[in-house]
Design a protein around this motif. Sequence first.
Motif, PDB file in Angstrom:
ATOM      1  N   ILE A   1       1.121   9.620   4.058  1.00  0.00           N
ATOM      2  CA  ILE A   1       0.957   8.237   3.592  1.00  0.00           C
ATOM      3  C   ILE A   1       1.478   7.265   4.645  1.00  0.00           C
ATOM      4  CG2 ILE A   1       1.756   6.546   1.897  1.00  0.00           C
ATOM      5  CD1 ILE A   1       1.727   8.820  -0.174  1.00  0.00           C
TER       6      ILE A   1
ATOM      7  N   VAL B   1      -0.820   4.485   6.474  1.00  0.00           N
ATOM      8  CA  VAL B   1      -0.537   3.047   6.375  1.00  0.00           C
ATOM      9  C   VAL B   1      -0.187   2.472   7.743  1.00  0.00           C
ATOM     10  CG1 VAL B   1       1.067   1.347   5.385  1.00  0.00           C
ATOM     11  CG2 VAL B   1       0.149   3.171   3.961  1.00  0.00           C
TER      12      VAL B   1
ATOM     13  N   VAL C   1       1.623   6.736  -6.837  1.00  0.00           N
ATOM     14  CA  VAL C   1       0.558   7.646  -7.265  1.00  0.00           C
ATOM     15  C   VAL C   1       0.931   9.084  -6.937  1.00  0.00           C
ATOM     16  CG1 VAL C   1      -1.832   8.331  -6.779  1.00  0.00           C
ATOM     17  CG2 VAL C   1      -1.275   5.933  -7.158  1.00  0.00           C
ATOM     18  N   THR C   2       1.471   9.317  -5.745  1.00  0.00           N
ATOM     19  CA  THR C   2       1.889  10.666  -5.357  1.00  0.00           C
ATOM     20  C   THR C   2       2.978  11.182  -6.285  1.00  0.00           C
ATOM     21  OG1 THR C   2       1.329  10.239  -3.053  1.00  0.00           O
ATOM     22  CG2 THR C   2       2.842  12.048  -3.479  1.00  0.00           C
TER      23      THR C   2
ATOM     24  N   LEU D   1       2.393   1.686  -3.498  1.00  0.00           N
ATOM     25  CA  LEU D   1       1.410   2.140  -4.482  1.00  0.00           C
ATOM     26  C   LEU D   1       1.027   3.601  -4.266  1.00  0.00           C
ATOM     27  CD1 LEU D   1      -0.936  -0.960  -4.814  1.00  0.00           C
ATOM     28  CD2 LEU D   1       0.682  -0.082  -6.495  1.00  0.00           C
ATOM     29  N   LEU D   2       0.790   3.987  -3.030  1.00  0.00           N
ATOM     30  CA  LEU D   2       0.437   5.379  -2.752  1.00  0.00           C
ATOM     31  C   LEU D   2       1.604   6.318  -3.052  1.00  0.00           C
ATOM     32  CD1 LEU D   2      -1.695   5.037   0.502  1.00  0.00           C
ATOM     33  CD2 LEU D   2      -2.492   5.513  -1.812  1.00  0.00           C
ATOM     34  N   SER D   3       2.817   5.876  -2.796  1.00  0.00           N
ATOM     35  CA  SER D   3       3.992   6.682  -3.132  1.00  0.00           C
ATOM     36  C   SER D   3       4.112   6.848  -4.639  1.00  0.00           C
ATOM     37  CB  SER D   3       5.261   6.039  -2.576  1.00  0.00           C
ATOM     38  OG  SER D   3       5.214   5.995  -1.184  1.00  0.00           O
TER      39      SER D   3
ATOM     40  N   VAL E   1       0.838  -1.206   0.000  1.00  0.00           N
ATOM     41  CA  VAL E   1       0.000   0.000   0.000  1.00  0.00           C
ATOM     42  C   VAL E   1       0.867   1.249   0.000  1.00  0.00           C
ATOM     43  CG1 VAL E   1      -1.643   1.344   1.382  1.00  0.00           C
ATOM     44  CG2 VAL E   1      -2.009  -1.095   1.024  1.00  0.00           C
ATOM     45  N   PHE E   2       1.908   1.265   0.818  1.00  0.00           N
ATOM     46  CA  PHE E   2       2.798   2.429   0.861  1.00  0.00           C
ATOM     47  C   PHE E   2       3.472   2.638  -0.495  1.00  0.00           C
ATOM     48  CE2 PHE E   2       6.885   4.499   1.602  1.00  0.00           C
ATOM     49  CZ  PHE E   2       6.454   5.648   2.235  1.00  0.00           C
TER      50      PHE E   2
ATOM     51  N   ASN F   1       3.491  14.862   2.012  1.00  0.00           N
ATOM     52  CA  ASN F   1       2.694  13.816   1.358  1.00  0.00           C
ATOM     53  C   ASN F   1       3.134  12.436   1.803  1.00  0.00           C
ATOM     54  OD1 ASN F   1       0.896  15.336  -0.116  1.00  0.00           O
ATOM     55  ND2 ASN F   1       2.184  15.415  -1.933  1.00  0.00           N
ATOM     56  N   TYR F   2       4.446  12.198   1.771  1.00  0.00           N
ATOM     57  CA  TYR F   2       4.951  10.889   2.176  1.00  0.00           C
ATOM     58  C   TYR F   2       4.727  10.637   3.663  1.00  0.00           C
ATOM     59  CZ  TYR F   2       7.018  10.281  -2.391  1.00  0.00           C
ATOM     60  OH  TYR F   2       7.198  10.128  -3.738  1.00  0.00           O
TER      61      TYR F   2
END
Length: 101
Positions: free
Chosen positions: A90, A94, A53-54, A49-51, A46-47, A86-87
């Motif tokens: 996230i 998570v 996308v960001t 994938l979100l990273s 998840v981390f 942002n990170y």
Amino acid sequence: AAHEPSPCGRAAARTMQSTMDIDSLLHEASLFLSEHMYTVLVATVVFALLSLVTTFFSSNTDSAGDQSPKGKDVPAPRWEVLRVLNYLVIAVFVGSITYTL
């Protein structure tokens, strides 16, 4: 008279104790991973994938965000600070989801 260990004997005992501490720590870490492997794996995916996308969305807005409005002396935003935040968001998200699992 009590026998007092030599300095070499004390150093060897300290080395043996620190080796046992490291072995104990590694054992505890392996137990944790074996019990929570699925949760750690999901949190990592998840981390990542979100990273991703960001990163994708921030790379699309970089060129548009560097231009200041015409006729105004407006300070430019600090994009590096926003990226770090942002990170951080996230990671907290998570981490909280992982904690509840």
